[in-house]
Design an enzyme around this catalytic site. Structure first.
Site, PDB file in Angstrom:
ATOM      1  N   ARG A 148      68.751  49.224  39.277  1.00  0.00           N
ATOM      2  CA  ARG A 148      68.427  49.281  40.701  1.00  0.00           C
ATOM      3  C   ARG A 148      69.546  48.570  41.449  1.00  0.00           C
ATOM      4  NH1 ARG A 148      63.505  47.422  38.173  1.00  0.00           N
ATOM      5  NH2 ARG A 148      61.829  48.977  38.327  1.00  0.00           N
ATOM      6  N   LYS A 172      61.968  43.757  39.118  1.00  0.00           N
ATOM      7  CA  LYS A 172      60.863  43.517  40.041  1.00  0.00           C
ATOM      8  C   LYS A 172      59.908  42.474  39.472  1.00  0.00           C
ATOM      9  CE  LYS A 172      60.792  47.999  42.380  1.00  0.00           C
ATOM     10  NZ  LYS A 172      59.993  49.201  42.688  1.00  0.00           N
ATOM     11  N   HIS A 244      70.456  54.735  44.014  1.00  0.00           N
ATOM     12  CA  HIS A 244      69.332  55.108  43.154  1.00  0.00           C
ATOM     13  C   HIS A 244      69.572  56.457  42.472  1.00  0.00           C
ATOM     14  CE1 HIS A 244      65.610  53.070  42.314  1.00  0.00           C
ATOM     15  NE2 HIS A 244      64.987  54.222  42.199  1.00  0.00           N
ATOM     16  N   ARG A 247      70.912  55.867  39.129  1.00  0.00           N
ATOM     17  CA  ARG A 247      69.846  55.417  38.215  1.00  0.00           C
ATOM     18  C   ARG A 247      69.040  56.614  37.712  1.00  0.00           C
ATOM     19  NH1 ARG A 247      66.166  51.092  36.983  1.00  0.00           N
ATOM     20  NH2 ARG A 247      64.006  51.501  37.553  1.00  0.00           N
ATOM     21  N   HIS A 270      60.409  50.061  33.991  1.00  0.00           N
ATOM     22  CA  HIS A 270      59.200  50.570  34.630  1.00  0.00           C
ATOM     23  C   HIS A 270      57.970  49.904  34.030  1.00  0.00           C
ATOM     24  CE1 HIS A 270      61.234  54.600  35.932  1.00  0.00           C
ATOM     25  NE2 HIS A 270      61.422  53.638  36.802  1.00  0.00           N
ATOM     26  N   TYR A 279      60.887  61.992  35.286  1.00  0.00           N
ATOM     27  CA  TYR A 279      62.128  62.591  34.807  1.00  0.00           C
ATOM     28  C   TYR A 279      61.878  63.803  33.916  1.00  0.00           C
ATOM     29  CZ  TYR A 279      63.971  58.276  36.616  1.00  0.00           C
ATOM     30  OH  TYR A 279      64.282  57.246  37.447  1.00  0.00           O
TER      31      TYR A 279
END
Length: 298
Positions: A148, A172, A244, A247, A270, A279
Site C-alpha cells: 500500500r 493497517k 494501488h 499493488r 488482507h 483478484y
C-alpha cells in the site's frame, strides 16, 4: 425533535467507544444530516426516536434520484448504524432500516497493468536525476512487494532484511508482516540508498526513513500519486492508475503465474481472504486453464 443532540452523542460514541477516525465520523454524520435536510424540506417534524420506516423509505427514494447505487448503499449503511446506536442507548426498540435493502452495486474490479505497461512506466523515468533513481526504486518496490502507498512511505531502512530476502511491513492496525523481496527490487533500493540517499541532508527524525524528498523528509502519499500519474501521462497510458494499481497488478500477476490465494493474502496483508478473492475475477481465462490443467475430470 432535537436531532443535533442525538447526532453529537452518536459522534462521541463513534470516537470514544468505536475509535473511528475523524473523517469516518464526519461521513456518518453527513448521512444523518442529509436525512434531516430531507425532513426539513418536506416539513416533516419527527424525532429520530419516532421516525418510521415509511419516512425513511421516502428519503431513500429521494436520494436514489441524486446519487449512484454505491453512494446510496453507503447512506443506508450509515443510517442503520445510527439507529442501531439509538437502540443500544435505549432511545428506541427497533431499527426503521431493518427491512430496507441496499441496492446491488456489483463488485468494482480494480484496474491492472500488464507487465509491458509496468516496464514502460519504469523505462520512462529520467535516471539522470537523483529523483529518478529514487522513483525507480519506489515503483519497483510497490510492484515487487505489493505494498500500500501508506506502507511504502513509512518503510524504514531497519525494515529491510535483504540477506533473508524479506522486508518488514507495518500495515493497517499496526499489524506487522514479512513480505518477500526479489533480488531486482533489492538491487534498485540499494542503488538509491547508496548513491542518492546518502548525499541528502536528512532531517532529524527521518534518519531511518527509506524514501525521502529533496529536503530530507518523508515523502507524502500525494507525492507518490503525482510521480505515477506523471509517468502514465508521459507514456500516454490510457488508464486511470494510482499506486494501488501496482499493488493490484502484483497480486494479479502472481495469480496468473500459479500462486495460490492464501499466499497472496499473506503478502498483501488482507485480514480476510474474501478481500483477496477479488483478484480471482480478473482473469477467467486463467481459471479455465487451471481447471483443464489440474482437474481429474477435465
Amino acid at each position: 425533535m432535537n436531532w443535533t443532540r442525538y447526532i453529537k452523542d452518536y459522534q462521541s460514541y463513534l470516537k470514544i467507544e468505536r475509535g473511528l477516525s475523524k473523517n469516518t465520523i464526519e461521513n456518518y454524520a453527513f448521512d444523518i444530516e442529509r436525512l434531516c435536510l430531507f425532513l426539513s424540506q418536506n416539513e416533516i417534524e419527527i424525532s429520530p426516536v419516532k421516525i418510521t420506516e415509511e419516512t425513511i423509505q421516502q428519503f431513500i427514494y429521494s436520494v436514489s434520484k441524486e446519487v449512484n447505487p454505491r453512494s446510496q448503499s453507503r447512506i443506508i449503511s450509515g443510517l442503520k448504524s445510527f439507529f442501531n446506536y439509538l437502540i443500544f442507548e435505549d432511545y428506541r426498540n427497533d431499527n426503521p432500516l431493518e427491512l430496507i435493502e441496499s441496492p446491488k452495486t456489483g463488485r468494482k474490479l480494480p484496474d491492472t497493468l500488464s507487465v509491458a505497461d509496468i516496464d514502460a512506466l519504469i523505462d520512462a523515468i529520467n535516471l539522470s536525476s537523483n529523483e529518478g533513481e529514487r522513483n525507480r526504486a519506489i515503483l519497483e518496490t510497490l510492484y515487487g512487494c505489493g505494498l500500500r502507498v501508506s506502507e511504502l512511505v513509512a518503510l524504514k531502512i531497519s525494515d529491510l532484511f535483504f540477506e533473508e530476502g524479506f522486508i518488514k511491513i507495518t500495515g493497517k492496525g499496526n499489524k506487522e508482516r514479512f513480505v518477500p523481496i526479489g533480488t531486482l527490487t533489492q538491487k534498485y533500493i540499494s542503488i538509491y540508498a547508496n548513491s542518492v540517499r546518502v548525499h541528502l541532508g536528512i532531517k532529524k527524525g527521518f534518519e531511518d526513513t527509506l524514501f525521502l524528498n529533496r529536503r530530507g523528509s518523508q515523502l507524502t502519499r500525494a507525492m507518490i500519486f503525482t510521480i505515477i500519474k506523471d509517468l502514465a501521462s508521459k507514456i500516454k497510458l490510457n488508464k486511470n492508475i494510482s499506486p494501488h494499481t501496482l499493488r493490484h497488478s502484483f497480486a494479479t500477476h502472481l495469480l496468473e503465474n500459479g500462486a495460490d490465494l492464501r499466499s497472496i493474502q499473506l503478502m498483501l496483508g488482507h485480514e480476510s481472504i474474501t478481500t483477496t478473492e477479488i483478484y480471482v475475477h480478473l482473469d477467467r481465462t486463467f481459471l479455465t486453464q487451471v481447471i483443464h490443467a489440474f482437474h481429474p475430470r477435465k
